[in-house]
Design a protein around this motif. Structure first.
Motif, short mmCIF file in Angstrom:
data_model
loop_
_atom_site.label_atom_id
_atom_site.label_comp_id
_atom_site.label_asym_id
_atom_site.label_seq_id
_atom_site.Cartn_x
_atom_site.Cartn_y
_atom_site.Cartn_z
N SER A 5 0.83 -1.21 0.00
CA SER A 5 0.00 0.00 0.00
C SER A 5 0.86 1.26 0.00
O SER A 5 0.53 2.25 -0.65
N LEU A 6 2.00 1.21 0.70
CA LEU A 6 2.91 2.36 0.72
C LEU A 6 3.51 2.59 -0.67
O LEU A 6 3.62 3.73 -1.13
N MET A 7 3.91 1.51 -1.33
CA MET A 7 4.51 1.64 -2.66
C MET A 7 3.49 2.17 -3.66
O MET A 7 3.80 3.02 -4.51
N ALA A 8 2.26 1.68 -3.56
CA ALA A 8 1.20 2.15 -4.46
C ALA A 8 0.91 3.63 -4.22
O ALA A 8 0.75 4.42 -5.16
N LEU A 9 0.87 4.02 -2.94
CA LEU A 9 0.60 5.41 -2.60
C LEU A 9 1.74 6.31 -3.06
O LEU A 9 1.52 7.42 -3.55
N SER A 10 2.97 5.82 -2.92
CA SER A 10 4.13 6.59 -3.36
C SER A 10 4.06 6.91 -4.85
O SER A 10 4.38 8.01 -5.28
N ASP A 11 3.58 5.93 -5.62
CA ASP A 11 3.46 6.13 -7.06
C ASP A 11 2.41 7.19 -7.40
O ASP A 11 2.54 7.91 -8.39
N ASP A 12 1.36 7.29 -6.57
CA ASP A 12 0.24 8.20 -6.86
C ASP A 12 0.45 9.62 -6.33
O ASP A 12 -0.17 10.56 -6.84
N GLY B 252 -0.41 15.34 -5.89
CA GLY B 252 0.15 16.61 -5.42
C GLY B 252 0.06 17.69 -6.49
O GLY B 252 -0.24 18.85 -6.19
N THR B 253 0.33 17.32 -7.73
CA THR B 253 0.23 18.28 -8.84
C THR B 253 -1.20 18.77 -9.01
O THR B 253 -1.45 19.96 -9.24
N ILE C 23 2.67 14.07 4.06
CA ILE C 23 2.35 12.65 3.88
C ILE C 23 3.30 12.01 2.88
O ILE C 23 3.79 10.88 3.09
N GLN C 24 3.59 12.72 1.80
CA GLN C 24 4.53 12.20 0.80
C GLN C 24 5.90 11.97 1.42
O GLN C 24 6.53 10.92 1.19
N ALA C 25 6.38 12.93 2.20
CA ALA C 25 7.69 12.77 2.85
C ALA C 25 7.66 11.61 3.84
O ALA C 25 8.64 10.86 3.96
N PHE C 26 6.54 11.46 4.55
CA PHE C 26 6.42 10.35 5.51
C PHE C 26 6.49 9.01 4.79
O PHE C 26 7.23 8.09 5.21
N VAL C 27 5.73 8.88 3.70
CA VAL C 27 5.71 7.62 2.95
C VAL C 27 7.10 7.29 2.42
O VAL C 27 7.59 6.15 2.56
N GLU C 28 7.77 8.28 1.82
CA GLU C 28 9.10 8.04 1.28
C GLU C 28 10.09 7.71 2.39
O GLU C 28 11.01 6.89 2.20
N SER C 29 9.92 8.31 3.56
CA SER C 29 10.83 8.04 4.68
C SER C 29 10.67 6.62 5.19
O SER C 29 11.67 5.94 5.49
N ILE C 30 9.43 6.16 5.31
CA ILE C 30 9.21 4.79 5.77
C ILE C 30 9.77 3.79 4.77
O ILE C 30 10.41 2.79 5.13
N LEU C 31 9.55 4.06 3.47
CA LEU C 31 10.07 3.16 2.44
C LEU C 31 11.60 3.17 2.41
O LEU C 31 12.23 2.14 2.17
N ARG C 32 12.19 4.32 2.71
CA ARG C 32 13.65 4.44 2.62
C ARG C 32 14.34 4.00 3.92
O ARG C 32 15.36 3.30 3.88
N TYR C 33 13.79 4.43 5.08
CA TYR C 33 14.47 4.19 6.35
C TYR C 33 13.89 3.00 7.12
O TYR C 33 14.51 2.51 8.05
N GLY C 34 12.67 2.60 6.77
CA GLY C 34 12.04 1.48 7.45
C GLY C 34 11.22 1.91 8.67
O GLY C 34 11.07 3.10 8.97
N VAL C 35 10.67 0.93 9.38
CA VAL C 35 9.88 1.17 10.59
C VAL C 35 10.67 0.67 11.80
O VAL C 35 11.55 -0.19 11.66
N PRO C 36 10.36 1.21 12.99
CA PRO C 36 9.35 2.24 13.27
C PRO C 36 9.83 3.62 12.80
O PRO C 36 11.01 3.82 12.51
N MET C 37 8.89 4.55 12.77
CA MET C 37 9.20 5.92 12.34
C MET C 37 10.25 6.52 13.27
O MET C 37 10.07 6.60 14.47
N ASP C 38 11.38 6.95 12.68
CA ASP C 38 12.45 7.53 13.48
C ASP C 38 13.28 8.45 12.58
O ASP C 38 14.37 8.08 12.12
#
Length: 394
Positions: free
Chosen positions: A50-57, A62-63, A310-325
């Motif tokens: 769901s995160l990857m799908a949201l990242s694509d959208d 945003g535009t 939200i976009q930055a949050f999604v990209e951060s989770i995908l890049r840095y992993g969980v938990p949010m830090d």
């Protein structure tokens, strides 16, 4: 302030204040660049798919949202006058909103999933866009009605309604016949073409004239009936010979305009009244549109800013992993030193988090930094141009 960078830096269990201070010092060393820290709530991450799908959208969404914000701003600037009051976000200039951003829990409750939050923003933006379209269309229609009313004020003796330029007093001087045999018509002709009475002697009556044209009322015979006759004791009635159409043709050949007189005294002076009414409707429509833009700009701008977070949050989770830090911050760059600032950010973040260092090494990474895309950087980087940049004073 015309450009904003939203970046996130992984904490790796380090105190977020220390991380921010280190990055902020690096940013502040480059001209007039500034950084502003803010808090991202613990949003539900959902599944990796769901995160990857949201990242694509999110870029496309945003535009779309940004376009609506810009439409509101553009519409406001077009109609609000030469020195309009700057648009704001809940009483704050847009630049101050960036500096003091806080998550709006009332509007975007974190109990909702990320797709639900994005859907809420899309719905709110779509409704605003439709309302703006309807209000702008109404305003344009009112302006068109005003233009049409003003055109009626330009008198054309050959085409304008008589009520638009002939007063009841002027019309009262004209004896109008409309009987079976007689008809009073109006004839518009060039003033230099007036040579005596254009039809029957003494039947012409001047109604009105201007610098170029004269308008006469003339009474004509409608026509005559030919004599009837008997044939073998059967009477055949005579036929009617029409004078009006041949007269129109004759006048047309002389470049005169013949018109039947239709005058409704109750409509006299209606042009000025129509112009006054149209002006009032234009003013009301304009005020409504201006007030709507002022009221909704902040709402949609705030929605757009939340979408960026939200976009930055999604990209951060995908890049840095969980938990949010991670530590999020807005950067307002000194664009004269953009290249140097990006290089300084890269050095600072890699010194904080060596694990993000590309295998090719820091020097090679810095060489690629100048033309690097956000996806190729070792940290999350979301760049956007600020809407309402002219309204950034505190």
């Amino acid at each position: 302030m015309s450009q904003v960078w939203l970046i996130t830096v992984p904490n790796n269990k380090e105190n977020t204040t220390n991380v921010y201070n280190t990055v902020a010092n690096a940013v502040g060393s480059k001209g007039d660049s500034q950084s502003f820290r803010f808090e991202v709530p613990e949003l539900p991450t959902g599944t990796l798919d769901s995160l990857m799908a949201l990242s694509d959208d999110l870029n496309k969404i945003g535009t779309q949202v940004e376009n609506v914000v810009r439409k509101i701003e553009r519409q406001y600037v077009e109609i609000a006058g030469e020195t309009p009051k700057p648009l704001d976000v809940n009483g704050r200039a847009v630049g101050v909103t960036i500096q003091r951003f806080q998550w709006d829990h009332a509007a975007y409750a974190t109990s909702n999933s990320l797709p639900a939050l994005v859907s809420m923003i899309q719905s709110k933006t779509g409704s605003a866009e439709e309302e703006l379209k309807n209000l702008a269309t109404s305003y344009a229609d009112k302006n068109l009605a005003l233009s049409n009313a003003k055109r009626r004020k330009v008198v054309n003796f050959a085409a304008s309604d008589f009520e638009d330029f002939v007063s009841p007093e002027e019309m009262a001087r004209v004896e109008v016949f409309n009987t079976e045999t007689l008809l009073t018509v109006a004839v518009a002709l060039k003033r230099n073409a007036v040579k005596g009475s254009p039809v029957v002697p003494k039947s012409a009556k001047l109604i009105k004239e201007d610098n170029e044209y004269a308008l006469y009322a003339v009474t004509i015979l409608r026509g005559h009936y030919t004599a009837g006759y008997f044939t073998d004791g059967v009477f055949t009635a005579g036929s009617f010979v029409d004078y009006l159409e041949p007269l129109k043709l004759a006048f047309r050949e002389k470049r005169y305009t013949l018109r039947e007189i239709v005058y409704d005294q109750t409509k006299a002076g209606s042009v000025d009244s129509a112009i006054r009414d149209a002006k009032q409707e234009v003013t009301q429509a304009k005020n409504t549109l201006v007030q709507w833009c002022r009221a909704h700009f902040g709402e949609i701008f705030n929605a757009w800013l939340h979408l960026k977070v939200i976009q930055a949050f999604v990209e951060s989770i995908l890049r840095y992993g969980v938990p949010m830090d991670f530590t999020p911050l807005f950067i307002v760059p000194d664009l004269k030193l953009e290249k140097e600032l990006k290089a300084q950010l890269l050095r600072t973040i890699l010194s904080l988090r060596p694990e993000l260092r590309p295998r090719k090494g820091l020097a090679a990474a810095e060489e690629e930094e100048e033309g690097a895309e956000a996806d190729s950087l070792p940290y999350v980087f979301v760049k956007f141009s600020l809407v309402g940049a002219a309204s950034t004073t505190a």
